[in-house]
Scaffold this motif. Sequence first.
Motif, PDB file in Angstrom:
ATOM      1  N   ILE A 116       0.866  -1.192   0.000  1.00  0.00           N
ATOM      2  CA  ILE A 116       0.000   0.000   0.000  1.00  0.00           C
ATOM      3  C   ILE A 116       0.900   1.238   0.000  1.00  0.00           C
ATOM      4  O   ILE A 116       1.860   1.313   0.782  1.00  0.00           O
ATOM      5  CB  ILE A 116      -0.898   0.040   1.261  1.00  0.00           C
ATOM      6  CG1 ILE A 116      -1.751  -1.238   1.376  1.00  0.00           C
ATOM      7  CG2 ILE A 116      -1.804   1.286   1.252  1.00  0.00           C
ATOM      8  CD1 ILE A 116      -2.314  -1.488   2.767  1.00  0.00           C
ATOM      9  N   VAL A 117       0.585   2.202  -0.877  1.00  0.00           N
ATOM     10  CA  VAL A 117       1.330   3.471  -0.908  1.00  0.00           C
ATOM     11  C   VAL A 117       0.467   4.520  -0.202  1.00  0.00           C
ATOM     12  O   VAL A 117      -0.659   4.797  -0.614  1.00  0.00           O
ATOM     13  CB  VAL A 117       1.623   3.900  -2.360  1.00  0.00           C
ATOM     14  CG1 VAL A 117       2.320   5.255  -2.385  1.00  0.00           C
ATOM     15  CG2 VAL A 117       2.486   2.850  -3.057  1.00  0.00           C
ATOM     16  N   TYR A 145      -7.711   3.871   0.463  1.00  0.00           N
ATOM     17  CA  TYR A 145      -7.585   3.713   1.916  1.00  0.00           C
ATOM     18  C   TYR A 145      -7.609   5.137   2.474  1.00  0.00           C
ATOM     19  O   TYR A 145      -6.808   5.982   2.045  1.00  0.00           O
ATOM     20  CB  TYR A 145      -6.245   3.068   2.302  1.00  0.00           C
ATOM     21  CG  TYR A 145      -6.187   1.573   2.160  1.00  0.00           C
ATOM     22  CD1 TYR A 145      -6.343   0.964   0.920  1.00  0.00           C
ATOM     23  CD2 TYR A 145      -5.950   0.758   3.270  1.00  0.00           C
ATOM     24  CE1 TYR A 145      -6.278  -0.414   0.782  1.00  0.00           C
ATOM     25  CE2 TYR A 145      -5.871  -0.629   3.142  1.00  0.00           C
ATOM     26  CZ  TYR A 145      -6.037  -1.201   1.898  1.00  0.00           C
ATOM     27  OH  TYR A 145      -5.958  -2.564   1.771  1.00  0.00           O
ATOM     28  N   ILE A 146      -8.514   5.372   3.405  1.00  0.00           N
ATOM     29  CA  ILE A 146      -8.639   6.710   3.984  1.00  0.00           C
ATOM     30  C   ILE A 146      -8.315   6.590   5.473  1.00  0.00           C
ATOM     31  O   ILE A 146      -9.033   5.926   6.231  1.00  0.00           O
ATOM     32  CB  ILE A 146     -10.085   7.250   3.808  1.00  0.00           C
ATOM     33  CG1 ILE A 146     -10.539   7.141   2.334  1.00  0.00           C
ATOM     34  CG2 ILE A 146     -10.194   8.672   4.346  1.00  0.00           C
ATOM     35  CD1 ILE A 146      -9.774   7.982   1.352  1.00  0.00           C
ATOM     36  N   LYS A 147      -7.213   7.244   5.884  1.00  0.00           N
ATOM     37  CA  LYS A 147      -6.730   7.115   7.268  1.00  0.00           C
ATOM     38  C   LYS A 147      -6.954   8.413   8.024  1.00  0.00           C
ATOM     39  O   LYS A 147      -6.556   9.479   7.561  1.00  0.00           O
ATOM     40  CB  LYS A 147      -5.221   6.856   7.254  1.00  0.00           C
ATOM     41  CG  LYS A 147      -4.840   5.404   7.092  1.00  0.00           C
ATOM     42  CD  LYS A 147      -3.345   5.291   6.809  1.00  0.00           C
ATOM     43  CE  LYS A 147      -2.479   5.806   7.929  1.00  0.00           C
ATOM     44  NZ  LYS A 147      -1.044   5.860   7.529  1.00  0.00           N
ATOM     45  N   VAL A 148      -7.560   8.297   9.182  1.00  0.00           N
ATOM     46  CA  VAL A 148      -7.870   9.492   9.967  1.00  0.00           C
ATOM     47  C   VAL A 148      -7.207   9.376  11.344  1.00  0.00           C
ATOM     48  O   VAL A 148      -7.419   8.385  12.049  1.00  0.00           O
ATOM     49  CB  VAL A 148      -9.400   9.630  10.143  1.00  0.00           C
ATOM     50  CG1 VAL A 148      -9.749  10.841  10.993  1.00  0.00           C
ATOM     51  CG2 VAL A 148     -10.082   9.715   8.781  1.00  0.00           C
ATOM     52  N   ASP A 172      -2.223  -1.691  -9.674  1.00  0.00           N
ATOM     53  CA  ASP A 172      -2.651  -2.735  -8.730  1.00  0.00           C
ATOM     54  C   ASP A 172      -2.210  -2.450  -7.292  1.00  0.00           C
ATOM     55  O   ASP A 172      -2.505  -3.230  -6.391  1.00  0.00           O
ATOM     56  CB  ASP A 172      -2.115  -4.110  -9.181  1.00  0.00           C
ATOM     57  CG  ASP A 172      -0.589  -4.166  -9.150  1.00  0.00           C
ATOM     58  OD1 ASP A 172       0.055  -3.108  -9.238  1.00  0.00           O
ATOM     59  OD2 ASP A 172      -0.058  -5.287  -9.023  1.00  0.00           O
ATOM     60  N   LYS A 173      -1.536  -1.328  -7.053  1.00  0.00           N
ATOM     61  CA  LYS A 173      -1.161  -0.962  -5.680  1.00  0.00           C
ATOM     62  C   LYS A 173      -2.168   0.040  -5.149  1.00  0.00           C
ATOM     63  O   LYS A 173      -2.308   1.149  -5.703  1.00  0.00           O
ATOM     64  CB  LYS A 173       0.233  -0.310  -5.624  1.00  0.00           C
ATOM     65  CG  LYS A 173       1.357  -1.211  -6.007  1.00  0.00           C
ATOM     66  CD  LYS A 173       1.584  -2.314  -4.996  1.00  0.00           C
ATOM     67  CE  LYS A 173       2.433  -3.409  -5.620  1.00  0.00           C
ATOM     68  NZ  LYS A 173       2.481  -4.650  -4.857  1.00  0.00           N
ATOM     69  N   PRO A 174      -2.868  -0.297  -4.080  1.00  0.00           N
ATOM     70  CA  PRO A 174      -3.810   0.672  -3.523  1.00  0.00           C
ATOM     71  C   PRO A 174      -3.078   1.914  -3.005  1.00  0.00           C
ATOM     72  O   PRO A 174      -1.970   1.800  -2.471  1.00  0.00           O
ATOM     73  CB  PRO A 174      -4.477  -0.073  -2.372  1.00  0.00           C
ATOM     74  CG  PRO A 174      -3.942  -1.436  -2.341  1.00  0.00           C
ATOM     75  CD  PRO A 174      -2.860  -1.583  -3.372  1.00  0.00           C
ATOM     76  N   VAL A 175      -3.710   3.063  -3.196  1.00  0.00           N
ATOM     77  CA  VAL A 175      -3.175   4.304  -2.630  1.00  0.00           C
ATOM     78  C   VAL A 175      -4.019   4.675  -1.416  1.00  0.00           C
ATOM     79  O   VAL A 175      -5.249   4.662  -1.463  1.00  0.00           O
ATOM     80  CB  VAL A 175      -3.169   5.436  -3.681  1.00  0.00           C
ATOM     81  CG1 VAL A 175      -2.931   6.791  -3.020  1.00  0.00           C
ATOM     82  CG2 VAL A 175      -2.077   5.173  -4.714  1.00  0.00           C
ATOM     83  N   SER A 176      -3.303   4.976  -0.341  1.00  0.00           N
ATOM     84  CA  SER A 176      -3.933   5.409   0.897  1.00  0.00           C
ATOM     85  C   SER A 176      -3.619   6.890   1.074  1.00  0.00           C
ATOM     86  O   SER A 176      -2.607   7.370   0.562  1.00  0.00           O
ATOM     87  CB  SER A 176      -3.329   4.571   2.033  1.00  0.00           C
ATOM     88  OG  SER A 176      -3.416   5.233   3.263  1.00  0.00           O
ATOM     89  N   PRO A 180     -18.126   2.663  -2.381  1.00  0.00           N
ATOM     90  CA  PRO A 180     -18.444   1.631  -1.385  1.00  0.00           C
ATOM     91  C   PRO A 180     -17.287   0.691  -1.053  1.00  0.00           C
ATOM     92  O   PRO A 180     -17.224   0.148   0.040  1.00  0.00           O
ATOM     93  CB  PRO A 180     -19.601   0.854  -2.040  1.00  0.00           C
ATOM     94  CG  PRO A 180     -20.202   1.808  -3.011  1.00  0.00           C
ATOM     95  CD  PRO A 180     -19.093   2.692  -3.489  1.00  0.00           C
ATOM     96  N   ASP A 181     -16.356   0.510  -1.994  1.00  0.00           N
ATOM     97  CA  ASP A 181     -15.253  -0.415  -1.712  1.00  0.00           C
ATOM     98  C   ASP A 181     -14.067   0.274  -1.036  1.00  0.00           C
ATOM     99  O   ASP A 181     -13.025  -0.345  -0.818  1.00  0.00           O
ATOM    100  CB  ASP A 181     -14.796  -1.113  -2.999  1.00  0.00           C
ATOM    101  CG  ASP A 181     -14.194  -0.119  -4.012  1.00  0.00           C
ATOM    102  OD1 ASP A 181     -14.477   1.101  -3.898  1.00  0.00           O
ATOM    103  OD2 ASP A 181     -13.442  -0.570  -4.897  1.00  0.00           O
ATOM    104  N   ALA A 182     -14.207   1.550  -0.697  1.00  0.00           N
ATOM    105  CA  ALA A 182     -13.096   2.240  -0.016  1.00  0.00           C
ATOM    106  C   ALA A 182     -12.906   1.627   1.369  1.00  0.00           C
ATOM    107  O   ALA A 182     -13.819   1.033   1.941  1.00  0.00           O
ATOM    108  CB  ALA A 182     -13.381   3.722   0.097  1.00  0.00           C
ATOM    109  N   PHE A 183     -11.703   1.791   1.896  1.00  0.00           N
ATOM    110  CA  PHE A 183     -11.290   1.146   3.138  1.00  0.00           C
ATOM    111  C   PHE A 183     -10.985   2.256   4.147  1.00  0.00           C
ATOM    112  O   PHE A 183     -10.071   3.052   3.929  1.00  0.00           O
ATOM    113  CB  PHE A 183     -10.051   0.300   2.808  1.00  0.00           C
ATOM    114  CG  PHE A 183      -9.706  -0.701   3.849  1.00  0.00           C
ATOM    115  CD1 PHE A 183     -10.255  -1.973   3.830  1.00  0.00           C
ATOM    116  CD2 PHE A 183      -8.810  -0.378   4.855  1.00  0.00           C
ATOM    117  CE1 PHE A 183      -9.921  -2.910   4.790  1.00  0.00           C
ATOM    118  CE2 PHE A 183      -8.474  -1.305   5.820  1.00  0.00           C
ATOM    119  CZ  PHE A 183      -9.025  -2.568   5.787  1.00  0.00           C
TER     120      PHE A 183
END
Length: 251
Positions: A25-26, A85-88, A54-58, A115-118
């Motif tokens: 994950i980047v 990916y959403i990081k708080v 194919d690498k998810p971006v956060s 809807p598929d966001a993490f």
Amino acid sequence: MLLLISPDSVEEALDCAQAAEHLDIVDVKKPDEGSLGANFPWVIRAIRDAVPADKPVSATVGDVPYKPGTVAQAALGAAVSGATYIKVGLYGCTTPEQAVDVMRGVARAVKDYRPDAFVVASGYADAHRIGCVNPLALPDIARRSGSDAAMLDTAVKDGTRLFDHVPPDVCAQFVRLAHEADLLAALAGSVTVEDLGALTRIGTDIVGVRGAVCEGGDRTAGRIQPRLVAAFRAEMDRHARECAAAVATAS
Ligand SMILES: O=C[C@H](O)COP(=O)(O)O
């Protein structure tokens, strides 16, 4: 265990892209705005375009205040910019209820759009130094708010590490609580290769790293080095093999 690496610019993301086979994950952040400092939407977009599809971006949304509307809107901005990916960082939340309020808004804003966001609810291993919610409250905050993962990082980057504030047995409890709530458990905080054995044994799902893969171990002045990413990954893989062998021997 998945490896999340945090570049602070498009240039560093390109370095990550060179080491893409070694990471999972980047994670876009802006370290000079804090431990989970938020970067500009156009940087997230450019990094999404620069790393393999194919690498998810956060993206980190910041060390946020207790302002659920503001934070929900910022989180949507990160998702629209291409992060999945959403990081708080729940920096300004002093009670679990406040943290749930913030994360509910984030989960709704982000998942209505994608809807598929993490969604990752992050607390701080050194919460005692900044007066925010207790690390072990994070799994329940994530569960109640509809988030997908509970995470710990360190708020103050002064050379102290995750395990200096939350020892391995308490991190193990964190991972257990997250798994019981059907969440992934992510751990970070000046993690080094020396911490990988314990992180693997306790079943961590995602390890987040920056300093350990920067030149000179310096997360602010140093730049991410593809060879350090590869070496870090090799150590992760070695610990995973040793752990699997120990489990096989015991059963
Ligand atoms: O999300 C993980 C962070 O970028 C960790 O950074 P650090 O290893 O420099 O503490």
